[in-house]
Design a protein around this motif. Structure first.
Motif, short mmCIF file in Angstrom:
data_model
loop_
_atom_site.label_atom_id
_atom_site.label_comp_id
_atom_site.label_asym_id
_atom_site.label_seq_id
_atom_site.Cartn_x
_atom_site.Cartn_y
_atom_site.Cartn_z
N HIS A 105 -6.43 -2.19 -7.53
CA HIS A 105 -7.76 -2.75 -7.26
C HIS A 105 -7.73 -3.69 -6.06
O HIS A 105 -8.66 -3.70 -5.24
CB HIS A 105 -8.28 -3.49 -8.49
CG HIS A 105 -8.77 -2.58 -9.57
ND1 HIS A 105 -9.86 -1.74 -9.42
CD2 HIS A 105 -8.31 -2.35 -10.82
CE1 HIS A 105 -10.06 -1.05 -10.53
NE2 HIS A 105 -9.12 -1.40 -11.39
N TYR A 106 -6.67 -4.46 -5.92
CA TYR A 106 -6.58 -5.41 -4.81
C TYR A 106 -6.44 -4.68 -3.47
O TYR A 106 -7.10 -5.05 -2.49
CB TYR A 106 -5.40 -6.35 -5.02
CG TYR A 106 -5.20 -7.32 -3.87
CD1 TYR A 106 -6.00 -8.46 -3.75
CD2 TYR A 106 -4.24 -7.09 -2.89
CE1 TYR A 106 -5.83 -9.35 -2.69
CE2 TYR A 106 -4.06 -7.96 -1.82
CZ TYR A 106 -4.86 -9.08 -1.72
OH TYR A 106 -4.71 -9.94 -0.68
N HIS A 107 -5.58 -3.67 -3.41
CA HIS A 107 -5.26 -3.02 -2.14
C HIS A 107 -6.19 -1.85 -1.80
O HIS A 107 -6.34 -1.51 -0.62
CB HIS A 107 -3.81 -2.54 -2.14
CG HIS A 107 -2.81 -3.64 -2.11
ND1 HIS A 107 -2.53 -4.37 -0.99
CD2 HIS A 107 -2.02 -4.17 -3.10
CE1 HIS A 107 -1.61 -5.29 -1.27
NE2 HIS A 107 -1.29 -5.19 -2.53
N PHE A 108 -6.80 -1.22 -2.81
CA PHE A 108 -7.64 -0.04 -2.54
C PHE A 108 -9.05 -0.16 -3.12
O PHE A 108 -9.96 0.45 -2.58
CB PHE A 108 -6.96 1.22 -3.09
CG PHE A 108 -5.69 1.57 -2.39
CD1 PHE A 108 -5.70 2.27 -1.19
CD2 PHE A 108 -4.46 1.17 -2.91
CE1 PHE A 108 -4.52 2.58 -0.53
CE2 PHE A 108 -3.27 1.47 -2.25
CZ PHE A 108 -3.30 2.17 -1.06
N GLY A 109 -9.19 -0.88 -4.21
CA GLY A 109 -10.52 -1.06 -4.78
C GLY A 109 -10.80 -0.23 -6.00
O GLY A 109 -11.51 -0.65 -6.91
N SER A 110 -10.29 1.01 -6.04
CA SER A 110 -10.59 1.91 -7.15
C SER A 110 -9.63 3.09 -7.12
O SER A 110 -8.94 3.33 -6.11
CB SER A 110 -12.03 2.43 -7.06
OG SER A 110 -12.18 3.26 -5.91
N ARG B 68 0.84 -1.20 0.00
CA ARG B 68 0.00 0.00 0.00
C ARG B 68 0.87 1.26 0.00
O ARG B 68 0.58 2.24 -0.70
CB ARG B 68 -0.93 -0.01 1.22
CG ARG B 68 -2.07 -1.01 1.13
CD ARG B 68 -2.86 -1.07 2.43
NE ARG B 68 -3.47 0.21 2.74
CZ ARG B 68 -4.68 0.58 2.35
NH1 ARG B 68 -5.42 -0.23 1.60
NH2 ARG B 68 -5.18 1.75 2.68
N ALA C 11 -10.66 5.59 -4.37
CA ALA C 11 -10.27 5.11 -3.04
C ALA C 11 -8.77 5.27 -2.82
O ALA C 11 -8.33 5.60 -1.71
CB ALA C 11 -10.67 3.65 -2.88
#
Length: 209
Positions: A44-49, A8, A52
């Motif tokens: 996408h995996y760590h935040f989603g979008s 992240r 975000a």
């Protein structure tokens, strides 16, 4: 082995570099993943979008400016002047900071454009501020407090953040004490005794004369 916090952090650092150089619209998720040296699905995996990711970046870099002072306000008898200072002074300081002013410009651009941002920290959300306004100005309805807070927030973002997004040298903002006094006066102003009737007529809720 790379841990999730490490991943992240790498993505946030890459996003910060690209956003500062290219702006929100021109920064893609693909570019962030590439700059971080990670796979195409990392954001996408760590935040989603993308929203975000950018929200997490703004919270990480800016939350310390407001979280502590806002917590102090919620734990003491509220004062409109102090509330105005808590809102204005960090933005004035950010606007004067050449290394971080772009973050304020990004915050102003996204908030004023109405981008839905998934905030997790209390300071960007309206609810804690609105509650403080209502406690400091007895008799205000929740709607009136929300309207006053939104107007105050947008005024400060326009004053300090919007000029930083313009090319060239932004105009010098008014002194912080002037903005604080103006915001405090607006938040604490007495309501119009005819406001309820006018609003009711506008929505068709008032009885005909």
């Amino acid at each position: 082995m790379q841990t999730e916090p490490d991943a992240r952090l790498r993505l946030l650092d890459a996003a910060e570099l690209l956003l500062r150089e290219q702006g929100y619209e021109r920064t893609s998720i693909r570019a962030v993943n590439k700059a971080a040296g990670m796979n195409p699905a990392a954001v996408h995996y760590h935040f989603g979008s993308k929203p975000a990711l950018v929200t997490a970046l703004l919270e990480d870099r800016l939350r310390r400016s407001w979280d502590g002072p806002l917590a102090d306000l919620t734990g003491t008898p509220p004062d409109i002047g102090q509330l105005a200072r808590v809102l204005v002074e960090p933005m004035a300081a950010l606007a004067a900071d050449e290394s971080r002013g772009w973050l304020l410009a990004l915050l102003a651009r996204l908030v004023l454009a109405g981008h839905p941002l998934p905030w997790r920290s209390p300071w960007p959300a309206p609810e804690p501020w609105i509650e403080i306004v209502r406690r400091a100005v007895p008799g205000l309805s929740e709607r009136d407090a929300a309207d006053r807070w939104r107007l105050a927030r947008d005024l400060v973002l326009i004053t300090y953040g919007a000029p930083l997004a313009e090319p060239g040298h932004p105009p010098e903002p008014p002194p912080a004490r002037t903005v604080i006094a103006f915001v405090a006066a607006g938040l604490a102003a007495e309501g119009d005794p005819h406001d309820h009737d006018l609003r009711a007529r506008a929505t068709g809720a008032a009885d005909p004369a």
